[in-house]
Design an enzyme around this catalytic site. Structure first.
Site, PDB file in Angstrom:
ATOM      1  N   ASN A   1       6.391 -12.367  -2.973  1.00  0.00           N
ATOM      2  CA  ASN A   1       5.577 -11.742  -4.011  1.00  0.00           C
ATOM      3  C   ASN A   1       6.302 -11.610  -5.348  1.00  0.00           C
ATOM      4  O   ASN A   1       5.672 -11.409  -6.374  1.00  0.00           O
ATOM      5  CB  ASN A   1       5.091 -10.361  -3.551  1.00  0.00           C
ATOM      6  CG  ASN A   1       6.199  -9.525  -2.972  1.00  0.00           C
ATOM      7  OD1 ASN A   1       6.816  -9.894  -1.965  1.00  0.00           O
ATOM      8  ND2 ASN A   1       6.480  -8.392  -3.594  1.00  0.00           N
TER       9      ASN A   1
ATOM     10  N   CYS B   1       8.804   0.189  -8.260  1.00  0.00           N
ATOM     11  CA  CYS B   1       9.011   1.120  -9.357  1.00  0.00           C
ATOM     12  C   CYS B   1       9.056   2.527  -8.764  1.00  0.00           C
ATOM     13  O   CYS B   1       8.114   2.940  -8.102  1.00  0.00           O
ATOM     14  CB  CYS B   1       7.808   1.026 -10.284  1.00  0.00           C
ATOM     15  SG  CYS B   1       8.208   0.751 -11.959  1.00  0.00           S
TER      16      CYS B   1
ATOM     17  N   SER C   1      -4.604  -9.172   3.115  1.00  0.00           N
ATOM     18  CA  SER C   1      -5.117  -8.025   2.358  1.00  0.00           C
ATOM     19  C   SER C   1      -6.186  -8.503   1.385  1.00  0.00           C
ATOM     20  O   SER C   1      -6.061  -9.595   0.819  1.00  0.00           O
ATOM     21  CB  SER C   1      -3.947  -7.408   1.589  1.00  0.00           C
ATOM     22  OG  SER C   1      -4.382  -6.311   0.840  1.00  0.00           O
ATOM     23  N   ALA C   2      -7.227  -7.686   1.179  1.00  0.00           N
ATOM     24  CA  ALA C   2      -8.349  -8.125   0.329  1.00  0.00           C
ATOM     25  C   ALA C   2      -8.060  -8.055  -1.172  1.00  0.00           C
ATOM     26  O   ALA C   2      -8.563  -8.865  -1.940  1.00  0.00           O
ATOM     27  CB  ALA C   2      -9.583  -7.265   0.638  1.00  0.00           C
ATOM     28  N   HIS C   3      -7.225  -7.080  -1.578  1.00  0.00           N
ATOM     29  CA  HIS C   3      -7.174  -6.821  -3.021  1.00  0.00           C
ATOM     30  C   HIS C   3      -6.346  -7.817  -3.826  1.00  0.00           C
ATOM     31  O   HIS C   3      -6.276  -7.730  -5.047  1.00  0.00           O
ATOM     32  CB  HIS C   3      -6.751  -5.374  -3.305  1.00  0.00           C
ATOM     33  CG  HIS C   3      -5.302  -5.073  -3.116  1.00  0.00           C
ATOM     34  ND1 HIS C   3      -4.425  -5.037  -4.168  1.00  0.00           N
ATOM     35  CD2 HIS C   3      -4.595  -4.767  -2.014  1.00  0.00           C
ATOM     36  CE1 HIS C   3      -3.217  -4.704  -3.705  1.00  0.00           C
ATOM     37  NE2 HIS C   3      -3.298  -4.543  -2.402  1.00  0.00           N
TER      38      HIS C   3
ATOM     39  N   THR D   1     -13.151   4.519  12.527  1.00  0.00           N
ATOM     40  CA  THR D   1     -14.458   3.921  12.231  1.00  0.00           C
ATOM     41  C   THR D   1     -14.297   2.789  11.220  1.00  0.00           C
ATOM     42  O   THR D   1     -13.714   2.999  10.149  1.00  0.00           O
ATOM     43  CB  THR D   1     -15.400   5.014  11.666  1.00  0.00           C
ATOM     44  OG1 THR D   1     -15.417   6.085  12.602  1.00  0.00           O
ATOM     45  CG2 THR D   1     -16.796   4.489  11.435  1.00  0.00           C
TER      46      THR D   1
ATOM     47  N   GLY E   1      -2.511  -4.893   3.821  1.00  0.00           N
ATOM     48  CA  GLY E   1      -1.296  -5.626   4.175  1.00  0.00           C
ATOM     49  C   GLY E   1      -0.216  -4.725   4.765  1.00  0.00           C
ATOM     50  O   GLY E   1       0.455  -5.089   5.739  1.00  0.00           O
ATOM     51  N   THR E   2      -0.044  -3.556   4.193  1.00  0.00           N
ATOM     52  CA  THR E   2       1.016  -2.658   4.656  1.00  0.00           C
ATOM     53  C   THR E   2       0.792  -2.271   6.113  1.00  0.00           C
ATOM     54  O   THR E   2       1.712  -2.338   6.935  1.00  0.00           O
ATOM     55  CB  THR E   2       1.065  -1.392   3.768  1.00  0.00           C
ATOM     56  OG1 THR E   2       1.280  -1.826   2.420  1.00  0.00           O
ATOM     57  CG2 THR E   2       2.178  -0.454   4.186  1.00  0.00           C
TER      58      THR E   2
ATOM     59  N   GLN F   1       0.299 -12.850  -0.039  1.00  0.00           N
ATOM     60  CA  GLN F   1       0.296 -13.541  -1.340  1.00  0.00           C
ATOM     61  C   GLN F   1      -0.268 -14.955  -1.277  1.00  0.00           C
ATOM     62  O   GLN F   1      -0.467 -15.577  -2.312  1.00  0.00           O
ATOM     63  CB  GLN F   1       1.731 -13.589  -1.915  1.00  0.00           C
ATOM     64  CG  GLN F   1       2.268 -12.243  -2.369  1.00  0.00           C
ATOM     65  CD  GLN F   1       1.573 -11.690  -3.617  1.00  0.00           C
ATOM     66  OE1 GLN F   1       0.930 -12.426  -4.383  1.00  0.00           O
ATOM     67  NE2 GLN F   1       1.703 -10.394  -3.831  1.00  0.00           N
TER      68      GLN F   1
HETATM   69  C1  LIG Z   1       3.820  -9.772   0.293  1.00  0.00           C
HETATM   70  C2  LIG Z   1       3.085  -8.483   0.390  1.00  0.00           C
HETATM   71  N1  LIG Z   1       2.980  -7.851   1.577  1.00  0.00           N
HETATM   72  C3  LIG Z   1       2.327  -6.693   1.723  1.00  0.00           C
HETATM   73  C4  LIG Z   1       1.754  -6.074   0.640  1.00  0.00           C
HETATM   74  C5  LIG Z   1       1.028  -4.779   0.833  1.00  0.00           C
HETATM   75  O1  LIG Z   1      -0.354  -5.008   0.910  1.00  0.00           O
HETATM   76  P1  LIG Z   1      -1.393  -3.777   0.666  1.00  0.00           P
HETATM   77  O2  LIG Z   1      -1.274  -3.424  -0.787  1.00  0.00           O
HETATM   78  O3  LIG Z   1      -2.724  -4.355   1.035  1.00  0.00           O
HETATM   79  O4  LIG Z   1      -0.982  -2.687   1.574  1.00  0.00           O
HETATM   80  C6  LIG Z   1       1.842  -6.669  -0.627  1.00  0.00           C
HETATM   81  C7  LIG Z   1       1.272  -5.997  -1.824  1.00  0.00           C
HETATM   82  O5  LIG Z   1       1.860  -5.968  -2.873  1.00  0.00           O
HETATM   83  C8  LIG Z   1       2.527  -7.911  -0.757  1.00  0.00           C
HETATM   84  O6  LIG Z   1       2.640  -8.523  -1.936  1.00  0.00           O
END
Ligand SMILES: Cc1ncc(COP(=O)(O)O)c(C=O)c1O
Length: 393
Positions: free
Chosen positions: A157, A335, A205-207, A243, A75-76, A185
């Site tokens: 989030n 945090c 994002s997958a996690h 890659t 996501g970042t 989210q």
């Molecule tokens: C709304 C939102 N955007 C972006 C992210 C970042 O995603 P990633 O952890 O996959 O980089 C998060 C993760 O907490 C999130 O909650």
């Protein structure tokens, strides 16, 4: 979910445990599909076929075309690519240098906007109301001839507030400005369809959906001009070099598929969990402030603050004591070296600093049980009550 220390895990919005089937898929491909997807030989072609098969799954899950999905590290990176890639492309090609972001975006968006400010871009921030909602008319007030991107997340989030993304895209379309939405989210929790939402860019994002960490995707609507932010290879159609991590991508697609299948069941149980937890907390604790009380919100998240005139306590102490008693929750905000920063989201909603610093975010997922929710609620209340100011007791 209980781990080996019998902890109750209620921090699914931070991350989720890996789904067993996803874990199997990753393990199998780590072993068997090790080829480089850019190689011409059969090992490479096998990896490439798997890559494209999984791109198709992700694309289908968000109503996109396969050619509009690009894999990233999460996501970042997707948020960085949307903001920085768009800003740099637009300044170069049209001289436009104005970006609008909502006040409650994740730091992956907000910190990019601040970085772009240091590069000379002009940044405007959309305020939110006391329930954490963006109002599309507020966006209209900020649009100028130089605006080249608007970014508003799908759901927040920290509070779970679901933003009126469709109404916002009606505004962005009216002015012909590309619209980015961070759906990290919401994917797998509520429907996410790029055409229904009307977005041009989107981050996933997958996690957060029982997939692995370090893998995600950006959706780029055909015709949306974006520069790459990484350089050094032609992978992902010259858009994102490096890659491709094909085993993790296969795990990501499997996770999204499974989350979509379980979406409605999870939504219903999350609603029950949130109602139960809120009931326990409001009936046993004084001075409770529900930050997730808006009508449009993800039931998977419940953010609670406390009236600081009642209590001598901060989130950090609450989180620590909850953890000692076997319940893993979060403050919802960043945090830094162990201390909880005042939440920019709650501040934007008009809460004062002291109130924001009492916040606990509970978030539910597919392994949560009602017994865990009840136990976590009772644990929270007993800790909170022990920090009531003597004048209140
Ligand atoms: C709304 C939102 N955007 C972006 C992210 C970042 O995603 P990633 O952890 O996959 O980089 C998060 C993760 O907490 C999130 O909650």
């Amino acid at each position: 979910m209980n781990n080996s220390k019998h902890h109750i895990y209620l921090d699914y919005s931070a991350t989720t445990p890996l789904d067993d089937e996803v874990s199997e898929v990753i393990r199998m491909h780590l072993r068997d599909t090790f080829g480089n997807a850019s190689s011409i030989h059969s090992f490479g072609r096998t990896a490439k076929a798997l890559l494209e098969e999984n791109r198709e799954i992700i694309a289908r899950s968000i109503g996109a075309e396969t050619s509009e999905v690009f894999f990233t590290s999460g996501g970042t990176e997707s948020d960085n690519h949307a903001l920085i890639g768009r800003a740099l492309a637009q300044r170069r090609t049209s001289g436009k240098d104005h970006i609008i972001v909502s006040a409650i975006e994740h730091h992956a968006v907000l910190d990019c906007a601040e970085y772009l400010r240091t590069l000379g871009f002009r940044i405007s921030t959309i305020p939110v109301d006391q329930n954490g909602y963006v109002h599309p008319d507020e966006i209209e007030k900020l649009i100028t001839d130089s605006t080249c991107l608007i970014s508003v997340m799908h759901a927040n989030n920290e509070t779970g507030a679901i933003q009126p993304v469709k109404e916002i895209s009606a505004v962005t379309k009216k002015y012909g400005i590309p619209f980015h939405s961070d759906t990290v989210q919401t994917i797998g929790k509520i429907p996410v369809d790029v055409n229904d939402l009307g977005v041009d860019l989107l981050a996933v994002s997958a996690h957060k959906v029982y997939g692995p960490k370090g893998i995600g995707a950006i959706y780029i609507r055909k015709g949306t001009d974006l520069d790459p932010i990484l350089h050094g290879g032609a992978q992902e159609r010259n858009t994102r070099p490096g890659t491709e991590n094909v085993p993790l991508i296969a795990g990501f697609a499997k996770a999204v598929e499974r989350a979509e299948q379980n979406r409605d069941t999870l939504f219903t149980s999350a609603l029950q969990f949130r109602t139960e937890l809120l009931g326990i907390i409001t009936s046993s604790c004084k001075g409770v402030i529900n930050n997730s009380s808006g009508t449009q919100s993800l039931p998977h998240i419940l953010s609670i603050s406390l009236d600081p005139s009642f209590y001598e306590i901060e989130s950090e102490t609450l989180l620590f004591n909850m953890d000692l008693r076997g319940v893993a929750v979060s403050s919802g905000s960043a945090c830094t070296s162990g201390s909880v920063q005042p939440s920019h989201v709650l501040m934007a909603m008009g809460r004062d600093i002291k109130t924001t610093q009492t916040t606990v975010r509970f978030s539910f997922g597919k392994f949560t049980t009602i017994e865990e929710v009840k136990s976590a609620g009772n644990t929270y209340c007993s800790i909170v009550q022990s920090f009531l100011k003597p004048s209140i007791v």
